[in-house]
Design an enzyme around this catalytic site. Structure first.
Site, PDB file in Angstrom:
ATOM      1  N   HIS A  62       0.850  -1.190   0.000  1.00  0.00           N
ATOM      2  CA  HIS A  62       0.000   0.000   0.000  1.00  0.00           C
ATOM      3  C   HIS A  62       0.885   1.239   0.000  1.00  0.00           C
ATOM      4  CE1 HIS A  62      -4.106  -1.376   0.123  1.00  0.00           C
ATOM      5  NE2 HIS A  62      -3.828  -2.261   1.072  1.00  0.00           N
ATOM      6  N   ASP A  85      -0.047   6.849  -3.949  1.00  0.00           N
ATOM      7  CA  ASP A  85      -1.199   6.410  -4.745  1.00  0.00           C
ATOM      8  C   ASP A  85      -1.573   7.414  -5.835  1.00  0.00           C
ATOM      9  OD1 ASP A  85      -1.396   4.112  -3.302  1.00  0.00           O
ATOM     10  OD2 ASP A  85      -3.180   4.678  -2.173  1.00  0.00           O
TER      11      ASP A  85
END
Length: 313
Positions: free
Chosen positions: A38, A68
């Site tokens: 992540h 991200d």
């Protein structure tokens, strides 16, 4: 895509102008390429996570914005745009390999160099711009004139008076122009004392009172707005009336940058639920309803109604 038999070699053999974008966390090769990850993990391996945070405390990650969205989605979109421009000359497509770990490292190039890894030296002090431990440098909460301070009402004000003329405006407005402690901006030995005094002063008034005091000055002092306050700010209402658009009481920031002839528009709708358009997409691809029902029954696809994530949405 390779597992589906749709890798770039297959797709580009059908059409050599295809631009094939790969967006991954760790890249196509290496010891982490097959591992789950992540945003926080990509930051960790990039080296960037180590610089965020205050002195003596654990590193602080900035939500999931940097890896991200910035190093991931935005960097990938930039790669696609560059490939389109190049295709206009060559007539050929190419593969875009965008790993978020690499993207974060690249975005952090200035800091790598400022730490001395690239040899950038501050011409004013003669030292590296980022040569101290985390939280003790010019731009990471180490200095008193580039910091966030708490105000009387428990809110916060940002101070970014880096340049000498901005620093002079700051100390003048705060009534510290004759205080010898603040005479030399880059005296690192005085920074802790300067920061404590700034903190004491900013606690004497509310955030909005300080905002009015510093308005139209060059001290680089502005309020820290909550996201809910953004749509009501003078900046949003006066300079860019369409900066935000509300949906079901929420906030939808306007697209940026603004193009003069073809600006993007805001739908002002809620983000789709997980699986909201599953059936629509399958029908567009020509699947019969009976086949779609079979997919749903076997758990091959999901809709919003039977999504295990529904409760969290």
């Amino acid at each position: 895509m390779e597992k589906l038999g749709l890798g770039p070699s297959v797709i580009m053999a059908l059409n050599p102008r295809i631009i094939y974008a790969r967006l991954t966390g760790f890249g196509q090769d290496g010891i982490h390429s097959k591992m789950a990850g992540h945003d926080i993990n990509y930051l960790a391996l990039s080296g960037a996570l180590s610089i965020f945070g205050r002195k003596g405390e654990n590193p602080i990650f900035p939500g999931n914005v940097l890896a991200d969205f910035a190093a991931g989605g935005l960097m990938c979109a930039l790669g696609i745009a560059l490939a389109i421009i190049e295709r206009n000359q060559s007539g050929k497509g190419q593969v875009i390999d965008n790993a978020m770990v690499d993207g974060v490292s690249y975005l952090s190039t200035f800091i790598f160099k400022a730490k001395g890894i690239g040899g950038t030296i501050d011409s004013t002090t003669g030292s590296y711009l980022w040569d101290k431990e985390r939280g003790d440098n010019l731009l990471d909460s180490g200095c008193p004139f580039y910091e966030v301070y708490k105000t009387k009402d428990g809110k916060f004000i940002s101070v970014g008076a880096l340049e000498p003329q901005f620093y002079l405006a700051l100390v003048n407005i705060l009534g510290l122009e004759n205080n010898p402690t603040f005479a030399f901006q880059m005296d690192r030995l005085k920074w802790p004392l300067m920061k404590r005094r700034f903190a004491e002063i900013f606690l004497t008034k509310t955030r909005d009172e300080w905002t009015k005091i510093f308005h139209e000055s060059d001290a680089c002092v502005l309020p820290v707005l909550e996201m809910e306050e953004m749509k009501l700010s003078d900046h949003a209402k006066q300079t860019r009336p369409k900066m935000v658009s509300c949906f079901e009481g929420g906030i939808d920031p306007a697209p940026s940058p603004i193009l003069s002839r073809t600006p993007a528009t805001i739908e002002g709708k809620r983000m789709p639920f997980c699986g909201q358009h599953t059936i629509d997409i399958l029908e567009e691809f020509g699947f019969e309803k009976s086949a779609i029902q079979g997919f749903l029954k076997e758990g091959v696809v999901q809709t919003h109604q039977n999504s295990p994530l529904k409760s969290s949405l």
